[in-house]
Design an enzyme around this catalytic site. Structure first.
Site, mmCIF file in Angstrom:
data_model
loop_
_atom_site.group_PDB
_atom_site.id
_atom_site.type_symbol
_atom_site.label_atom_id
_atom_site.label_comp_id
_atom_site.label_asym_id
_atom_site.label_seq_id
_atom_site.Cartn_x
_atom_site.Cartn_y
_atom_site.Cartn_z
ATOM 1 N N GLU B 29 52.798 3.760 -8.718
ATOM 2 C CA GLU B 29 53.943 2.987 -9.216
ATOM 3 C C GLU B 29 54.939 3.914 -9.905
ATOM 4 O O GLU B 29 54.553 4.660 -10.810
ATOM 5 C CB GLU B 29 53.454 1.919 -10.200
ATOM 6 C CG GLU B 29 52.572 0.873 -9.525
ATOM 7 C CD GLU B 29 51.585 0.221 -10.480
ATOM 8 O OE1 GLU B 29 51.640 0.489 -11.688
ATOM 9 O OE2 GLU B 29 50.723 -0.544 -10.009
ATOM 10 N N LEU B 58 53.120 -3.239 -6.941
ATOM 11 C CA LEU B 58 52.391 -3.259 -8.196
ATOM 12 C C LEU B 58 50.959 -3.757 -7.994
ATOM 13 O O LEU B 58 50.615 -4.880 -8.381
ATOM 14 C CB LEU B 58 53.125 -4.145 -9.209
ATOM 15 C CG LEU B 58 52.912 -3.776 -10.666
ATOM 16 C CD1 LEU B 58 53.922 -4.493 -11.550
ATOM 17 C CD2 LEU B 58 51.515 -3.994 -11.144
ATOM 18 N N SER B 59 50.141 -2.921 -7.360
ATOM 19 C CA SER B 59 48.745 -3.290 -7.167
ATOM 20 C C SER B 59 47.863 -2.057 -7.181
ATOM 21 O O SER B 59 47.884 -1.254 -6.240
ATOM 22 C CB SER B 59 48.558 -4.037 -5.842
ATOM 23 O OG SER B 59 47.171 -4.116 -5.532
ATOM 24 N N GLU B 60 47.107 -1.914 -8.230
ATOM 25 C CA GLU B 60 46.174 -0.787 -8.310
ATOM 26 C C GLU B 60 45.114 -0.925 -7.233
ATOM 27 O O GLU B 60 44.642 0.055 -6.663
ATOM 28 C CB GLU B 60 45.528 -0.710 -9.690
ATOM 29 C CG GLU B 60 46.474 -0.238 -10.787
ATOM 30 C CD GLU B 60 47.544 -1.240 -11.127
ATOM 31 O OE1 GLU B 60 47.362 -2.450 -10.848
ATOM 32 O OE2 GLU B 60 48.589 -0.838 -11.674
ATOM 33 N N GLN B 82 49.231 4.339 -13.437
ATOM 34 C CA GLN B 82 50.244 4.589 -14.476
ATOM 35 C C GLN B 82 49.656 4.797 -15.871
ATOM 36 O O GLN B 82 50.101 5.670 -16.614
ATOM 37 C CB GLN B 82 51.245 3.446 -14.461
ATOM 38 C CG GLN B 82 52.570 3.789 -15.070
ATOM 39 C CD GLN B 82 53.649 2.823 -14.634
ATOM 40 O OE1 GLN B 82 53.751 1.715 -15.154
ATOM 41 N NE2 GLN B 82 54.440 3.217 -13.655
ATOM 42 N N PHE B 83 48.678 3.972 -16.214
ATOM 43 C CA PHE B 83 47.903 4.141 -17.446
ATOM 44 C C PHE B 83 46.459 3.820 -17.092
ATOM 45 O O PHE B 83 46.218 2.875 -16.342
ATOM 46 C CB PHE B 83 48.370 3.174 -18.547
ATOM 47 C CG PHE B 83 49.666 3.539 -19.206
ATOM 48 C CD1 PHE B 83 49.685 4.246 -20.402
ATOM 49 C CD2 PHE B 83 50.873 3.177 -18.635
ATOM 50 C CE1 PHE B 83 50.882 4.582 -21.019
ATOM 51 C CE2 PHE B 83 52.084 3.498 -19.238
ATOM 52 C CZ PHE B 83 52.083 4.206 -20.437
ATOM 53 N N ASP B 85 44.411 2.266 -18.683
ATOM 54 C CA ASP B 85 44.155 0.874 -19.057
ATOM 55 C C ASP B 85 44.394 -0.079 -17.889
ATOM 56 O O ASP B 85 43.915 -1.218 -17.929
ATOM 57 C CB ASP B 85 45.073 0.455 -20.199
ATOM 58 C CG ASP B 85 45.108 1.467 -21.344
ATOM 59 O OD1 ASP B 85 44.715 1.114 -22.441
ATOM 60 O OD2 ASP B 85 45.523 2.630 -21.108
ATOM 61 N N ILE B 87 43.676 0.508 -14.610
ATOM 62 C CA ILE B 87 42.933 0.910 -13.422
ATOM 63 C C ILE B 87 41.955 -0.176 -12.953
ATOM 64 O O ILE B 87 41.493 -0.172 -11.816
ATOM 65 C CB ILE B 87 42.164 2.227 -13.672
ATOM 66 C CG1 ILE B 87 41.822 2.907 -12.333
ATOM 67 C CG2 ILE B 87 40.913 1.994 -14.535
ATOM 68 C CD1 ILE B 87 41.378 4.342 -12.478
ATOM 69 N N PRO B 89 42.030 -3.339 -11.942
ATOM 70 C CA PRO B 89 42.168 -4.086 -10.684
ATOM 71 C C PRO B 89 41.674 -3.281 -9.476
ATOM 72 O O PRO B 89 41.400 -3.857 -8.430
ATOM 73 C CB PRO B 89 43.678 -4.343 -10.593
ATOM 74 C CG PRO B 89 44.156 -4.302 -12.008
ATOM 75 C CD PRO B 89 43.306 -3.250 -12.678
ATOM 76 N N HIS B 129 47.618 0.707 -23.918
ATOM 77 C CA HIS B 129 48.211 1.951 -23.408
ATOM 78 C C HIS B 129 47.541 3.149 -24.077
ATOM 79 O O HIS B 129 48.177 4.179 -24.303
ATOM 80 C CB HIS B 129 49.724 1.979 -23.641
ATOM 81 C CG HIS B 129 50.481 0.922 -22.919
ATOM 82 N ND1 HIS B 129 50.522 -0.392 -23.331
ATOM 83 C CD2 HIS B 129 51.220 0.970 -21.772
ATOM 84 C CE1 HIS B 129 51.263 -1.101 -22.490
ATOM 85 N NE2 HIS B 129 51.693 -0.303 -21.537
HETATM 86 C C1 LIG Z 1 48.075 -3.816 -13.903
HETATM 87 C C2 LIG Z 1 49.279 -3.103 -14.410
HETATM 88 N N1 LIG Z 1 49.803 -2.070 -13.727
HETATM 89 C C3 LIG Z 1 50.884 -1.406 -14.181
HETATM 90 C C4 LIG Z 1 51.485 -1.759 -15.361
HETATM 91 C C5 LIG Z 1 52.722 -1.004 -15.874
HETATM 92 N N2 LIG Z 1 53.900 -1.864 -15.791
HETATM 93 C C6 LIG Z 1 54.340 -2.579 -16.856
HETATM 94 S S1 LIG Z 1 55.631 -3.588 -16.458
HETATM 95 C C7 LIG Z 1 55.628 -3.060 -14.849
HETATM 96 C C8 LIG Z 1 56.613 -3.643 -13.877
HETATM 97 C C9 LIG Z 1 56.532 -5.139 -13.838
HETATM 98 O O1 LIG Z 1 57.536 -5.644 -12.972
HETATM 99 P P1 LIG Z 1 57.721 -7.209 -12.789
HETATM 100 O O2 LIG Z 1 56.385 -7.843 -12.543
HETATM 101 O O3 LIG Z 1 58.777 -7.434 -11.765
HETATM 102 O O4 LIG Z 1 58.188 -7.746 -14.197
HETATM 103 P P2 LIG Z 1 59.568 -7.370 -14.945
HETATM 104 O O5 LIG Z 1 59.265 -6.159 -15.801
HETATM 105 O O6 LIG Z 1 60.594 -7.096 -13.900
HETATM 106 O O7 LIG Z 1 59.891 -8.569 -15.776
HETATM 107 C C10 LIG Z 1 54.624 -2.110 -14.633
HETATM 108 C C11 LIG Z 1 54.367 -1.421 -13.347
HETATM 109 C C12 LIG Z 1 50.905 -2.853 -16.064
HETATM 110 N N3 LIG Z 1 51.434 -3.258 -17.230
HETATM 111 N N4 LIG Z 1 49.818 -3.487 -15.574
#
Ligand SMILES: Cc1ncc(C[n+]2csc(CCOP(=O)(O)OP(=O)(O)O)c2C)c(N)n1
Ligand SMILES: Cc1ncc(C[n+]2csc(CCOP(=O)(O)OP(=O)(O)O)c2C)c(N)n1
Ligand SMILES: [Mg+2]
Ligand SMILES: [Mg+2]
Lengths: 368, 324, 368, 324
Positions: B29, B58-60, B82-83, B85, B87, B89, B129
Site C-alpha cells: 500500500e 487495501l488488503s494485506e 505498512q505497519f 499492526d 499484518i 488480515p 501503530h
Molecule cells: C488493515 C489496515 N491496513 C492499512 C492501514 C493503513 N491505512 C490507514 S488509512 C488507509 C487508507 C484508507 O482509505 P479509505 O478506506 O478509502 O478511507 P479514507 O482514508 O479515504 O477515508 C490505510 C491504508 C490500516 N489502518 N489498516
C-alpha cells in the site's frame, strides 16, 4: 446477463448446434476416459478408506464434467491452483496412478513426503500446485502467479478452483479484486455443488448466483451447467483465450451437485434431503456425455464396462505397489522446513534418533 | 562507505538487489508514487517502473496471498505491510501458506519472499501503530525472522533476505528509521542470517536485545559501567535462525542474562531466550534470567514513555540478577 | 440500477421537487450547524497538530454531507460502528467538545483513557462504538450487533462506515455476506472519497461503482452524490426504515472527495492532481446546502461567519480545559486489559511503580 | 454425577449455560443440523432453535467479527472454529479487536465471548488438522486461554468461560474428545479460571502439561516411578491467567522442571513456563528446565507418531534433568 445458464448437451444427448464447441472425436474420448477414470479412482479411494487401508478420502462424484471440462481448456504449460475436489486433473495431465496412490498412503514415494492427508496432492510435473486444506488460500495465489507471468511477459494462463463455500473466504474477495485491478491472466472456476459440508448455498450467500459476484470486481461472470462437459469446456475455453490475449480474468460458476458425502468422515443423509439428491443423481454428467457420444457414433453400450475394468485393474496394481512401500524415513520429518535445516532442527532430529534405537534401520545421513 | 540512516540503507538494499536480479518486485500500500508512508521505497517506482514497484488495493490478505503465488511461480516478491499492526488480515497466508509451502509439497514448490514491515514503539503511534509481534512468527516453523539494529546490518540483512530461498519476515524498527545513522558499504553488502553480533564486550552480565532496544541497552550499559557492572551486549540480528551458541558462550562467561524487548513480556521471544539459557547454560547461571519487556497490556498512547523499556528499566533488570 | 447517481440539490441550490425528503427547517438547521461545526473542529484539530500541541490529526473536509446526512437518518437509540472520518456524528449526538478534545490530548478525562491516537473516539453515551485503526474491522462487528438485535427482537438499526479502500478488506466481504444471509438490520455506508491515502479508486477495484458490489451479497446497492446532504439523507433514511422493518441490509455509496490530505502525516500534493482537487473543491457540500437554505429563506449571508465564530469559541474553551488536564495515572496502563487485572499485571505495575519514585505522586491504589 | 466423554461434557456445559442465560448463542460452520464435525454441538439446535444455534457461511473472519459485534451489543456468543488450524482468517478480529476492545475503549465497550476450537494431534489429521497454536493467544494481552484435560474440567471451565467478562480462547484437545471419560457433576459445575490442578503428587521432578499431554505424562510418570523417580504433575488448566504460584511451589519442592506440550518447541507456552522458572525459582533448580514439545517443523502426517510427544520422549526429558 450472469443469470443465464449456459447449456449445450440436452438431457437426451442432443446438442444445441449453434453452441457446439466442435471438439474432435479424440478430444471427446480423452475427456470421457478422464471423467470415467476419476469416478473409478474415487470409488477405489473410498473403498480403501472403508477397509481401513488409508486414513481419509474425499470424492468428486457428479463433478467430473465440471473440473475435467474446464481443465481441458488449458494448455500443458498452463498452471492449476486447485482445491481438493478435482481428481480428474492429474489424470488428464498424465500423472501415473501409482504417483496419485502413493499420496494416499503417504509413503516414501509420495511427492509430498507423507506430510498431508490423502488427496492433498502436489504434482509439479503437471503444473498442479500443492493443495492446501485451508479453504480459499489458492485463489489469491493464482492471481499472484498470474501477475508475475504477465509482468514477465510469458503467456501462461492460471486456473484456480473453489467451491461455493470458498466464495465466502477472505481470499476469494482479495483474489478476484486484485485480478480485476491488474487484469491478470487467471480463470476462477467456482464449482457450485450446492453444499459446503452441511451448509446449503442459501446459508452461504444471499446472492442469487455465484457468477454475479464477478460484478463486484469488474470482470465477466459466466454461469454454466456444470454437468454438461461441453458447456463447461466452451465457457472456460473462452475465458482462457481471453486471459491469454490480455483480456483479464473471468469468474465461471459451474452449477453442479456433490453426489457424495463431503468426505469419508461425513454422512450427508443426516442433513440432506433425499429427493434433492435423487433428482441430481439422474443428471449424471458421465451418462449425459455418453448419450451424446452414442448419437455421434463414437460410443456404444459396453464401452463403459470395459473402460471401468481396465482403469480399475491399473489402479489396483498401483495400490498394491503403493501399499508395499515403506513410510518416509524419520529424517524426512525435519527436511523442507527450510532449504537447509537450522541447528535447532538438527539437534531435535539427533535427540529423536537417539531415542528410537529400534527404528535406526531407516536412518540415513542427516543433510548438512 | 557512505553515511546513511537506517531508512536509506533499506532503500539502498532494495535498489541494489533489484538491479542484480530482475525477478525482484516491490509492492504494497502506497509504496509507489508516495514511496511508502515512511519513505522506505522512495523513488523505486521512478527507477524500476510500475511493473516492478506498484501500489496494491487495501488488503494485506491480497498482498501476501499474491506474493506467495508470485514466489511459487518464480518471482522474488518483497511485500511491504505498512505497519506490523496491520499484518493480521494476512496471517493465514503467512502461517498456513508461505511458511508451509515447501514442507507440505515435499519441496516441489517453495516460497522465497520477503515481508517487510515497520514494527515497535517510540513514535507516538499509540495502540495500533506500535506493536512488536515477532513472537508469533518465531513460533511458526518455516518462517525466518530478521530484525536489524544498524544501517549496515539493515542493508546486509535485507540483501540476504531477498536472496534467501525461504520466506523471511523482515521487521524494521521504525523508531530507528531516521534516528540511527551509520556507515554503510556501497553496492554488494551481505550479512548472513543466523550470525549474531557482539555489540559490546563485557564480563558480568549478558544482555540480549535487538532492533530499537539495542541503543537503549547501550545507554544503560554505560550507566551500569559507572556502577561497576561490565555488560556484554548481544544482538542476534536474526531471531530465526538463531545464533544460540553466541548467546550461550556469553552467558557461560558472564553467568548472568537479561533479555530486553518491546513486545509483551509473556510467551515472547524473550521467553524463548530465557528457556534456552535455562536448558543449556543452567550450570553457569549465578542469578535469575531477567526479562525486561513491554508489559502484558495492549500498547498505550499517553503513557508510551512508561510502556517502552528504557535505560532505567534495563538497569533495574541488571540489578535484579546482579544483586541476587 | 446501481449505476444511477441520486442527486437532489442542484449546484445552484434548486432541489428536484419529486425527490425532496421534506425536512423541517429545524432539521435542516441542525444538519447545517453540525456540518459547519465538524468543519471548524477539523480546522482547529489540524492547527493544534501543526503547533505541536497534539500528536496527530485527521480531517473530513468535504465529507460533511456524506456522514452527517446519513447519521441524521438514525434514531438516538440506533448504533454506529464508525470509521475514523465521521467527526460530525459525535457532534450531532451531543457529545460535548470538551469530551472530544480530551481524546485528542489523551488526558485523564479521555473516555478511552489515553490509549489511542487522536480521533479514535469511543462514546458510549452516543452509541458510537470505539474506533479502531485496522481498516474494515467495524463492518463485521456492525453485522454481528445487528444479528444480536434481531435475535433479541429489539428494533435497533446499525450503521457502519468505511472508505473506498475499506471495500477491499476481509471484513467488507464477510460483513456484507453475513448481513445478506441473516437479513440483518444494518446499513453499510461507503464514503467513496476517491482515494485511499495515495491509491486512487482505479487502483482499489476494477468495479465501476462501489454500489454494485451489493449485487454479490444479494442486497440493494445505492449510489448517491455524497456532497448533496439531502440525497444522502434520503437514501440512508430509506435504508434505515427498510432495515428497521425487517427488510434487511443496504449498501450505500456516497460519491465524494477527500479535500484534505489523508492525515496530518500526509501531503496529498505529492501524488494527487491539482485540477481534480480544484474541481472537487468547488463542489463544497456546505456551500451547496447554504444555497438551498438561502432559497428556502432560512439562511442569509453572514450566518456562516457568526456560526463559525461561536463554534470556534466553544472549541477553544474546550481546548484550554483539555490541555490543562493531567495525563492518565500510571496505574491506568494496567487497567481494562481484563475486567480484573491478573497477578502478572499487578506484579508488573508494582515493579514499574518502584522504579518511578518521582512519579509516585499520581499513584493510587491498584484495584484488586 | 454422570460418566461422560470430554465431548459430552462440553455439550452439557453449553446446554446448561444456554438454559441459565438466554443471551448465550452458539454458532459456526456445521454446528446446527450436523451438530459440528465432531458432534460437540449435537442436538443444541433442536433444543434451542435456529436463533440460538446456527450455521454460518464459510468465513472465520465473519464468525469472529460478528461475534465481537454481538458481544459488544450484549449477547454472549460462543463461536466455534471447526479446527484451530483454520482460525487464522479470523486472527485480526481476535488479536486486534476482541483482545483490545475493553482497553482501547477505556472500558466503555467489552467483549465477553468464547471461541471454542479443537486443537492438537493424534487423530491422523496431518498437516492442517493437528496444530496447537495456543502460544499465539497466550502472547496476546486481553485474551484468556483455557485448555481442559478431563471431562469434569471441560464442563467446569467452559461454564466459567461463558460467564467470564472477557474473551476466552477455549481450546479442546480433540484427541481426548472420546478417548477420555470421567465423572461429571450434573447441572451447575464451575471451575474457576486461573487455578491449576495437581494431577499427581511427587517429590523429584515437576512436570507441567495440559490438554491431551496430561494422560501421556501420567503414563510416563508410572514408568518413571518404576525407575525410582517421583513425578509431580501440574495441569495449569488456564494458560492465561496462569497459576504461577502452584508451579513455582512445586518446582521449589522438587528442584527440577519438565514442560510437555504438542506445539512447536520454540517460542512456545512451554518456553514461557521455563522462563518463569528461570526467573523465579532459579535458587531451587538442581537441573536444567527441559522442554519436551513438538518439533520446530510443520505437522507431518505419516510420521505423526514420531512428532507427538509420547511417554518415551517424556521419560527422555525427565532423565535429562534428573541425571544432569
Ligand atoms: C488493515 C489496515 N491496513 C492499512 C492501514 C493503513 N491505512 C490507514 S488509512 C488507509 C487508507 C484508507 O482509505 P479509505 O478506506 O478509502 O478511507 P479514507 O482514508 O479515504 O477515508 C490505510 C491504508 C490500516 N489502518 N489498516
Ligand atoms: C478456512 C477453513 N475453514 C473451514 C474448513 C473446514 N472445511 C473443509 S471443506 C469445508 C466446506 C467447503 O465447501 P465448498 O467450498 O463448497 O467446497 P466443497 O467441499 O463443496 O467442494 C469446510 C468448512 C477449512 N478446510 N478451511
Ligand atoms: Mg460446495
Ligand atoms: Mg477513501
Amino acid at each position: 446477463m450472469t443469470a443465464e445458464l449456459l447449456k449445450i448437451i440436452e438431457e437426451d444427448g442432443n446438442v444445441q448446434k449453434g453452441r457446439d464447441p466442435h471438439l474432435s472425436d479424440d478430444d471427446l474420448l480423452t475427456i470421457y476416459r478422464t471423467m470415467v477414470a476419476a469416478r473409478t479412482l474415487d470409488e477405489r479411494g473410498l473403498a480403501l478408506q472403508r477397509q481401513g487401508r488409508i486414513g481419509f478420502y474425499l470424492q468428486a462424484l457428479g463433478q467430473e464434467a465440471s473440473h475435467v471440462g474446464s481443465a481441458f481448456a488449458m494448455k500443458d504449460s498452463d498452471w492449476f491452483f486447485p482445491a481438493y475436489r478435482q481428481p480428474g486433473i492429474p489424470i488428464l495431465r498424465g500423472v501415473p496412478y501409482e504417483t496419485i496412490v502413493d499420496e494416499w498412503y503417504g509413503n516414501a514415494s509420495d511427492t509430498s513426503k507423507g506430510r498431508q492427508m490423502p488427496v492433498h496432492y502436489s504434482f509439479r510435473q503437471a503444473n498442479f500446485v500443492s493443495i492446501s486444506s485451508p479453504i480459499g488460500t489458492q485463489i489469491t495465489q493464482a492471481t499472484g502467479a498470474a501477475m508475475a507471468a504477465k509482468a514477465r511477459g510469458d503467456d501462461t494462463v492460471f486456473m484456480t478452483y473453489m467451491g461455493d463455500g470458498g466464495t465466502s473466504s477472505n481470499d476469494f474477495h482479495s483474489g478476484l479484486n486484485f485480478a480485476g485491478v491488474y487484469k491478470s491472466p487467471v480463470v476462477f472456476v467456482c464449482e457450485n455443488n450446492q453444499w459446503a459440508i452441511s451448509v446449503p448455498l442459501s446459508g452461504q450467500t444471499a446472492s442469487e448466483t455465484i457468477a454475479q459476484k464477478a460484478t463486484a470486481y469488474g470482470m465477466p461472470g459466466v454461469r454454466v451447467d456444470g454437468n454438461d462437459v461441453l458447456a463447461v469446456y466452451r465457457a472456460t475455453k473462452e475465458a482462457v483465450d481471453r486471459a491469454r490475449s490480455g483480456g483479464g480474468p473471468t469468474l465461471i460458476e459451474t452449477v453442479t451437485y456433490r453426489i457424495s458425502s463431503h468426505s469419508s468422515s461425513d454422512d450427508a443423509d443426516r442433513y440432506r434431503d433425499k429427493d434433492e439428491f435423487e433428482a441430481w443423481k439422474k443428471k449424471d454428467p458421465i451418462a449425459r456425455l455418453e448419450r451424446y457420444m452414442l448419437q455421434r457414433g463414437i460410443w456404444k453400450k459396453g464401452d463403459r464396462e470395459s473402460l471401468d475394468e481396465s482403469v480399475k485393474a491399473e489402479i489396483n496394481v498401483a495400490i498394491k505397489k503403493a501399499e508395499a512401500k515403506p513410510k518416509p524415513a524419520m529424517e524426512s520429518m525435519f527436511q523442507d522446513v527450510y532449504m537447509n535445516p537450522t541447528q535447532q532442527l538438527r539437534d531435535q532430529f539427533d535427540e529423536l534418533r537417539r531415542l528410537d534405537g529400534p527404528e535406526s534401520s531407516d536412518i540415513g545421513e542427516f543433510p548438512l | 562507505m557512505a553515511t546513511m540512516t537506517l531508512l536509506e540503507a533499506l532503500n539502498d538494499a532494495m535498489r541494489t538487489e533489484m538491479r542484480n536480479d530482475d525477478r525482484v518486485v516491490v509492492f504494497g500500500e502506497d509504496v509507489g508514487k508516495k514511496g511508502g508512508v515512511f519513505g522506505t521505497t522512495a523513488n523505486i517506482q521512478d527507477e524500476f517502473g510500475v511493473d516492478r514497484c506498484f501500489d496494491t488495493p487495501l488488503s494485506e490478505c491480497g498482498i501476501i496471498g499474491t506474493a506467495v503465488g508470485m514466489a511459487v511461480y518464480g518471482a522474488r516478491p518483497i511485500a511491504e505491510i505498512q505497519f506490523l499492526d496491520f499484518i493480521y488480515p494476512a496471517f493465514d497466508q503467512i502461517v498456513s501458506e508461505a511458511a508451509k509451502m515447501r514442507y507440505r509439497s515435499g519441496g516441489e514448490y517453495t516460497c522465497p519472499m520477503v515481508i517487510r514491515s515497520p514494527y515497535g514503539g517510540g513514535i507516538r503511534g499509540g495502540h495500533y501503530h506500535s506493536q512488536s509481534s515477532e513472537a508469533y512468527f518465531c513460533h511458526t516453523p518455516g518462517l525466518k525472522v530478521v530484525i536489524p539494529s544498524t544501517p549496515a546490518d539493515a542493508k546486509g540483512l535485507l540483501m540476504s533476505s531477498i536472496r534467501d530461498e525461504d520466506p523471511v519476515m523482515f521487521l524494521e524498527p521504525k523508531r530507528s528509521y531516521r534516528s540511527i545513522k551509520g556507515e554503510v558499504p556501497e553496492g554488494e553488502h551481505v550479512v548472513p542470517l543466523g550470525k549474531g553480533r557482539v555489540v559490546r564486550e563485557g564480563t558480568d552480565i549478558t544482555v540480549v536485545c535487538y532492533g530499537a532496544m539495542v541503543p537503549t541497552v547501550e545507554k544503560a550499559a554505560v550507566e551500569a559501567e559507572k556502577q561497576g557492572r561490565s555488560i556484554e551486549i548481544i544482538d542476534p540480528r536474526s531471531l530465526v535462525p538463531l545464533d544460540e551458541e553466541l548467546i550461550l558462550e556469553s552467558v557461560r562467561k558472564t553467568g548472568r542474562c537479561v533479555v530486553v524487548y518491546e513486545a509483551p513480556k509473556s510467551c515472547s521471544f524473550g521467553s524463548e531466550i530465557a528457556a534456552i539459557v535455562a536448558e543449556k547454560a543452567i550450570g553457569s547461571l549465578e542469578g535469575p534470567v531477567i526479562r525486561v519487556g513491554g508489559f502484558d497490556t495492549p500498547f498505550p498512547y499517553s503513557l508510551e514513555h512508561l510502556y517502552m523499556p528504557d535505560a532505567r528499566r534495563v538497569l533495574q533488570g541488571i540489578e535484579k540478577t546482579y544483586n541476587w
